[in-house]
Structure formats: C-alpha cells, structure tokens
Motif scaffolding. Sequence first.
Motif, mmCIF file in Angstrom:
data_model
loop_
_atom_site.group_PDB
_atom_site.id
_atom_site.type_symbol
_atom_site.label_atom_id
_atom_site.label_comp_id
_atom_site.label_asym_id
_atom_site.label_seq_id
_atom_site.Cartn_x
_atom_site.Cartn_y
_atom_site.Cartn_z
ATOM 1 N N GLU A 1 66.620 73.379 15.173
ATOM 2 C CA GLU A 1 65.225 73.857 16.039
ATOM 3 C C GLU A 1 63.937 73.404 14.845
ATOM 4 N N VAL A 2 64.186 73.445 13.628
ATOM 5 C CA VAL A 2 63.183 73.174 12.687
ATOM 6 C C VAL A 2 62.990 71.870 12.199
ATOM 7 N N ARG A 3 63.879 71.033 12.571
ATOM 8 C CA ARG A 3 63.858 69.635 12.322
ATOM 9 C C ARG A 3 62.578 69.044 12.668
ATOM 10 N N GLY A 4 62.098 68.243 11.564
ATOM 11 C CA GLY A 4 60.850 67.586 11.806
ATOM 12 C C GLY A 4 59.670 68.419 11.814
ATOM 13 N N THR A 5 59.693 69.541 11.489
ATOM 14 C CA THR A 5 58.668 70.346 11.358
ATOM 15 C C THR A 5 57.328 69.740 10.356
ATOM 16 N N ASP A 6 56.301 69.929 11.005
ATOM 17 C CA ASP A 6 55.207 69.320 10.124
ATOM 18 C C ASP A 6 54.538 70.428 9.085
ATOM 19 N N PRO A 7 54.625 70.094 7.710
ATOM 20 C CA PRO A 7 54.329 70.936 6.697
ATOM 21 C C PRO A 7 52.908 71.912 7.178
ATOM 22 N N ALA A 8 52.163 71.491 7.941
ATOM 23 C CA ALA A 8 50.848 72.191 8.274
ATOM 24 C C ALA A 8 51.249 73.273 9.241
ATOM 25 N N ASP A 9 52.450 73.077 10.008
ATOM 26 C CA ASP A 9 52.856 74.243 11.160
ATOM 27 C C ASP A 9 53.830 75.083 10.715
ATOM 28 N N GLU A 10 54.204 75.036 9.248
ATOM 29 C CA GLU A 10 55.457 75.845 8.837
ATOM 30 C C GLU A 10 55.081 77.238 9.227
ATOM 31 N N LEU A 11 53.848 77.785 8.813
ATOM 32 C CA LEU A 11 53.625 79.273 8.809
ATOM 33 C C LEU A 11 53.535 79.755 10.123
ATOM 34 N N ALA A 12 53.212 79.234 10.932
ATOM 35 C CA ALA A 12 53.286 79.433 12.356
ATOM 36 C C ALA A 12 54.631 79.534 12.901
ATOM 37 N N VAL A 13 55.262 78.422 12.696
ATOM 38 C CA VAL A 13 56.740 78.306 12.959
ATOM 39 C C VAL A 13 57.649 79.516 12.470
ATOM 40 N N ALA A 14 57.356 79.524 11.336
ATOM 41 C CA ALA A 14 58.196 80.480 10.382
ATOM 42 C C ALA A 14 57.649 82.371 11.063
ATOM 43 N N THR A 15 56.558 82.272 11.365
ATOM 44 C CA THR A 15 56.049 83.737 11.995
ATOM 45 C C THR A 15 56.854 83.751 13.109
ATOM 46 N N ARG A 16 56.840 82.915 14.137
ATOM 47 C CA ARG A 16 57.507 82.778 15.500
ATOM 48 C C ARG A 16 59.154 83.116 15.065
ATOM 49 N N LEU A 17 59.795 82.402 14.508
ATOM 50 C CA LEU A 17 61.003 82.651 14.317
ATOM 51 C C LEU A 17 61.558 83.687 13.630
ATOM 52 N N ARG A 18 60.941 84.218 12.737
ATOM 53 C CA ARG A 18 61.251 85.546 12.092
ATOM 54 C C ARG A 18 61.238 86.772 13.044
ATOM 55 N N ARG A 19 60.744 86.419 14.328
ATOM 56 C CA ARG A 19 60.925 87.657 15.348
ATOM 57 C C ARG A 19 62.470 87.820 15.818
ATOM 58 N N GLU A 20 63.085 86.526 15.776
ATOM 59 C CA GLU A 20 64.679 86.527 15.990
ATOM 60 C C GLU A 20 65.676 86.295 15.202
ATOM 61 N N HIS A 21 65.014 85.970 13.955
ATOM 62 C CA HIS A 21 66.028 85.813 13.012
ATOM 63 C C HIS A 21 65.765 86.239 11.616
#
Length: 404
Positions: free
Chosen positions: A33-53
């Motif tokens: 799911e996180v493959r290819g995540t842009d470093p600039a988007d990491e914080l937003a991606v991490a915040t979203r994923l921590r709701r489920e993982h």
Amino acid sequence: MPDNEPVNDAQAAAPLHAFAALLTPEGRALLDEVRGTDPADELAVATRLRREHPAELVSAALGQARLRQRAAAKFGEADARRMFFTPNGVEQSTRSSVAAYRAARLRELGVTSVADLCCGIGGDAIALARAGIRVLAVDRDPLTAAAARANADELGLADLVEVREADVTEVDPSPYDAVFVDPARRGGRGRIFDPEAYSPPLSWAVDTALGAPRAALKIAPGIPHEALPPQAEAEWISDGGDVKEAVLWFGTEPGLVRATLLPGPRTLRGRGLPDPQVRPLGRYLYEPDGAVVRAHLVAEVAEELDGGLLDETIAYVTADELRPTPYATAYEITDRLPFNVKKLKALLREREIGVLTVKKRGSAVEPEELRRKVLPKPHGRAAVTVFLTRVAGAPTMLLGHPAG
C-alpha cells in the motif's frame, strides 16, 4: 544514538520486532500500500494508516518503502521492490551488476560453495546463489541477518543460501570452496580509511583468505598499493565509469593488478610498465577510466594509444591520433589557455556556449564554482568541455569536445 550510550535488551529488540511484523500478511499488505509514497506525503499517509494499523508497523513500512526506493539504483526496481533493507544495508551493499560479475568469476574458477562472511543484507549472497553457488551467509547483527534471510526467501534462493547470525571470526569456512569477505568500512563517525580499522581487520581477512583454496576480499578502492598483500591479485572495478570497489583475489595470479570495466566486462591487465613520458599536448586528450587510474595502469593505456602524459602527476593522456579504447574517453582539443576566468568567460560568450561540462585533475578549482562564474546565464546551443589541469606544471584550461 551515541556509540557510548548503553543499549538495553528492549531497545535492541525493538527494530527486530518491527522488522518481523513486516513479514506478516498484514505487514506485506501494508508494504504494497505504501509503495512509491512521496516523502512529502508521508505524514498524511502515516496519519491515515495509523487509524487501522499499529503505529510501529506503519512507521516500519514507510521506512522500508524509503529504503526500497533508494536501493533501486543498486539492485534494480524489480528486486528492490521485493527485498528488505536496513539503512546501513542500502549504503554498504554491492551494486548488483558488480556482485554478479564477481559471482560469475568465482563460478568460472570452479567454485561451487562460498562462505560469505559479513554478508550484510545479502546482496552478494543473492548474486552467488543466482550463479548456482551454494552460500553460507554470516553476519553478527541480528537485524541484518534477518534481512538477509528474508531476501533469500523472497527471491526464491533459500535452498542455496543458509544465513547464520554469528561473529565471522568464530566461523569455520573450511567446508567451502571459497571465502568472500566484505569487512565493514564505516563506523559511527563515517568512512574508515585504515584497513586495520575495518571490522574485521584486513589482516584477519587476509589470514582467512590464505587458508582457503580461493578467496575474494572486498576493500575500499582508495587503498594504498603498498598495503596490498603480495599473495593477492588486486582488481579495481568500475560500473558505467564510476569506480565501485577493489577486490583482493587469492588462489588466482599473485601480484597481478587489473582494472575491470562494467558493463562488459572489459579487463585491462597490468604489465608492470614504467610511468609514461611527459609530452607536448596533442590533438586528442584521453581521460582514463577511474578503475584504470586507481589500478595505476595509465601506462598501459598510454602505450595502447601511443601517447604520453600532459604532466607527470596528472592522469590525462595526450596523443596525436584518435584510437578508440574502452579504457579511456577521447576528446578533441580545440583550445589551450592559461588559467584565466575572464578570458574563458569571454570566449564562451563569443562562441555562444550554452552547455558547459567542467572536468578537473590537478586543480583546486571546483567545477560548479567555475561554471557559475563563466556561464551564469547560458545562451546558445553550442557545447564545450573544459579541462582544468596542469600542463608541464602550469595551471591550464583545455577546451574540447568528445571525439569519435
């Protein structure tokens, strides 16, 4: 964490626990799911994923995604997106093309099994196994060994690669046809230049190599030639023009020095020639490959080109004729100027130069600094290469373009 700060068992186990979680179905799905995540988007991606993982698993997955992106340059996209890395593993691993070349050479020497000591995340073990060689891969760091084991499994090589977490100095390599040692050459304060400060020291690696039928020791390409053991063959390897490493071979041709260029491979063998003579500037300038320079084989290239040196301390060869060679890049020289920034700037403006390449050997001037001064606003489409060097001891600028 500072080197002298104590590490308790919980601190040491945390990274290993997080890594193990990545190997679970949940961890693997998260990696996809996180493959290819842009470093600039990491914080937003991490915040979203921590709701489920679990937060630890999300951090580990994002960290691994970053490492895989960095590793693609060494391992290729197809392998890097499947492999597992540590920060040191990405930094210190052998480029896959170089590892494959070395494995092929061992195979040609009749080697069928190798004790890979200081295996890291398993880059060399993978290349050896793909060459059909059985491997014992040893590393004392638990996380690194776990990554090596996971990589062998992930790439379908587990039948040929046994990973062992152990101190390499306590491993008996005698059951194997050959030994490969890649000592750690980086410490807490950066790169290590003293071979006896390697971990393990070069002297231990040489003693181990001398006790094996065949051996290859990976060393820093900047090692002084006087530090080379007389029982070894020394080989410098470049890939795409960049020097990647040097290797000491045992059980081959003691005293031989060679430079190998990839892709190819193309190998130049040393013949013990004296240093080339200094001669006047000819029509062509040849820039020897870095592996040739490191191996001290510029004389062999100069003889092939019927050329000589511009300066006795500079590894540029000059000649009157154009003779293609894989071991040096040829340039046709159009101008020779004493070092003078104003004159160079005026000449570039007069010729409407828009593309400037600056190379240097034997000059303290930084290419980027010179480029900013003489071509602040490029105009025109013409291109030129400027060499900052010395000719018979005098600081000189040579202008030209690739020949052939």
